[in-house]
Enzyme design. Structure first.
Site, short mmCIF file in Angstrom:
data_model
loop_
_atom_site.label_atom_id
_atom_site.label_comp_id
_atom_site.label_asym_id
_atom_site.label_seq_id
_atom_site.Cartn_x
_atom_site.Cartn_y
_atom_site.Cartn_z
N SER A 117 0.82 -1.21 0.00
CA SER A 117 0.00 0.00 0.00
C SER A 117 0.86 1.27 0.00
O SER A 117 0.58 2.21 -0.76
CB SER A 117 -0.95 -0.01 1.20
OG SER A 117 -0.22 -0.11 2.42
N LYS B 91 9.40 1.02 8.10
CA LYS B 91 9.48 1.47 9.48
C LYS B 91 9.67 0.28 10.42
O LYS B 91 9.26 -0.83 10.11
CB LYS B 91 8.21 2.23 9.87
CG LYS B 91 7.97 3.51 9.07
CD LYS B 91 6.73 4.22 9.57
CE LYS B 91 6.48 5.50 8.77
NZ LYS B 91 6.03 5.21 7.40
N GLY C 96 6.84 9.67 9.13
CA GLY C 96 5.89 10.74 9.36
C GLY C 96 4.50 10.18 9.62
O GLY C 96 4.26 8.99 9.42
N SER D 133 1.94 9.56 8.03
CA SER D 133 1.46 9.48 6.65
C SER D 133 0.64 8.21 6.44
O SER D 133 0.94 7.16 7.00
CB SER D 133 2.64 9.50 5.67
OG SER D 133 3.59 8.52 6.03
N LYS E 259 5.68 5.33 16.63
CA LYS E 259 4.37 5.78 16.15
C LYS E 259 3.52 4.58 15.73
O LYS E 259 2.34 4.49 16.07
CB LYS E 259 4.56 6.75 14.99
CG LYS E 259 3.26 7.33 14.41
CD LYS E 259 2.66 6.53 13.28
CE LYS E 259 3.56 6.48 12.06
NZ LYS E 259 2.90 5.72 10.96
#
Length: 202
Positions: free
Chosen positions: A11, A105, A136, A138, A191
């Site tokens: 994705s 990440k 970020g 995002s 995050k």
């Protein structure tokens, strides 16, 4: 820089490929499955991720890693963090040092290395100034929908980070440069963990 190889058609890889194409880049999108690659080339849609979005004609999909890197001026690695080492190992004999954006990440499970540490361990010191980390708040769907998005792009060479950031600069997307690679990567990993714990999406 006019052509980018995006390694990984999940994705986020699909969304970054579309962003690059919107910004005038020719994109070679690499994935392991050749049938899926041919489907993308035929229909201009990713059958497995965000298939409701039509992809730019500037995106060409391939299952041949050499084709993805030949002629590319820079690379984006958007495979899951657990696959980064294997993909970079395949990449090493195919390409000279060039800007390489790590969009994966998290930490590597066995070594607890960050993604840029994995890249440097596989690619060697010659790549040290070429590796960038992207992170970020995002979301791939929002990038595809051209909703406002801001990210941080970190590299030892801040001028290089600025150069990539300018490629992405548009009304809906901003990348801000930093030299704090470890901080950006750890922030991105935390995050994701917090979002999962809270029941959100990453």
């Amino acid at each position: 820089m006019h052509q980018v190889g995006v390694l990984g058609a999940g994705s986020f890889g699909t969304a970054l490929a579309q962003l690059c194409a919107r910004q005038g880049q020719r994109v070679i999108l690499w994935m392991r499955n050749d049938d899926r690659a041919q489907t993308i080339n035929r229909t201009h849609r990713n059958p497995d991720h965000h298939c409701e979005f039509e992809l730019s004609w500037k995106i060409t999909a391939t299952s041949d890693l050499r084709q993805a890197v030949d002629g590319s001026d820079w690379l984006i690695v958007a495979v899951p963090s657990a696959s980064v080492r294997a993909v970079l190992t395949q990449l090493l004999p195919l390409v000279r040092p060039m800007p390489l954006v790590l969009a994966a990440k998290g930490l590597e499970g066995k070594t607890l290395m960050t993604m840029h540490e994995v890249a440097e361990s596989v690619l060697g010191a010659a790549w040290a100034l070429s590796v960038l980390a992207l992170s970020g708040p995002s979301f791939s769907r929002e990038i595809l929908q051209e909703h406002p998005t801001a990210v941080v792009l970190a590299a030892a060479d801040e001028a290089l980070a600025d150069r990539i950031a300018r490629i992405w600069f548009c009304d809906s997307f901003r990348a801000y440069s930093s030299t704090d690679i470890v901080g950006v990567e750890i922030g991105g990993a935390l995050k994701n963990m917090m979002a999962i714990a809270a029941g959100g999406i990453t």
